[in-house]
Scaffold this active site. Sequence first.
Site, short mmCIF file in Angstrom:
data_model
loop_
_atom_site.label_atom_id
_atom_site.label_comp_id
_atom_site.label_asym_id
_atom_site.label_seq_id
_atom_site.Cartn_x
_atom_site.Cartn_y
_atom_site.Cartn_z
N CYS A 8 0.86 -1.19 0.00
CA CYS A 8 0.00 0.00 0.00
C CYS A 8 0.90 1.24 0.00
CB CYS A 8 -0.97 -0.01 1.19
SG CYS A 8 -0.18 0.08 2.82
N ASN A 11 2.41 1.46 4.21
CA ASN A 11 2.77 0.21 4.92
C ASN A 11 2.61 0.33 6.44
OD1 ASN A 11 5.69 -1.94 5.37
ND2 ASN A 11 3.62 -2.56 4.96
N CYS A 13 -1.03 0.82 7.51
CA CYS A 13 -2.46 0.50 7.72
C CYS A 13 -2.88 -0.73 6.91
CB CYS A 13 -3.35 1.68 7.36
SG CYS A 13 -3.10 3.15 8.37
N ASP A 123 -9.68 2.74 2.20
CA ASP A 123 -8.50 3.41 2.77
C ASP A 123 -8.92 4.17 4.03
OD1 ASP A 123 -6.29 4.91 3.36
OD2 ASP A 123 -6.02 5.69 1.33
P1 4NP Z 1 -1.55 2.92 4.25
O1 4NP Z 1 -2.13 4.30 4.87
O2 4NP Z 1 -1.09 3.24 2.85
O3 4NP Z 1 -2.75 2.01 4.27
O4 4NP Z 1 -0.45 2.46 5.16
C1 4NP Z 1 -1.47 5.51 4.74
C2 4NP Z 1 -0.37 5.77 5.54
C3 4NP Z 1 0.29 6.98 5.44
C4 4NP Z 1 -0.16 7.93 4.53
C5 4NP Z 1 -1.27 7.66 3.73
C6 4NP Z 1 -1.91 6.42 3.83
N1 4NP Z 1 0.48 9.18 4.42
O5 4NP Z 1 0.05 10.02 3.62
O6 4NP Z 1 1.49 9.40 5.14
#
Ligand code: 4NP
Length: 152
Positions: A8, A11, A13, A123
Amino acid sequence: MKKILFVCLGNICRSPMAEFVMKDIVRKAGLEHEFEIASAATSTYEIGNPVYPPARQKLAEHGIDCKGKTARQITKRDYDYYDYIIAMDNSNISNLRKMFSNDPDGKFSMLMSYTSRHSEVADPWYTRDFEATWKDVTEGCNALLEWLKTKD
Ligand code: 4NP
């Protein structure tokens, strides 16, 4: 041995939730020796950070421990090593294609494509709805395992 890397953006969530849900499903099915399962980010945003607390909490509600996991970015070595590189949304696929020469080995897919819904994994970063992500990830991982059982 089937080697799976969930991916994702951060990394912290969605892909770690998929990693630890898939490890749990595979273990409960008695198939843990047939799989290697990990997760990684497309971005550098969260490198070294542990699983995001609400995601960790959602896993813990279901008896799943993700202790010790920290975010890392996918590498070319990962691209070569893993058999299945499974993304959470279209933007992940687009980023991966740019990073790895448009996927010459055909390793990329979307987790929800193994289900009948073919959507993106919800998300939770902006919605804070980790339950929706949990539902998508468990449905996707169960469907993925059923599909993998049909492969040699
Ligand atoms: P993930 O969630 O891609 O599901 O781990 C996110 C974690 C961090 C960010 C966006 C989504 N960010 O913009 O820092």
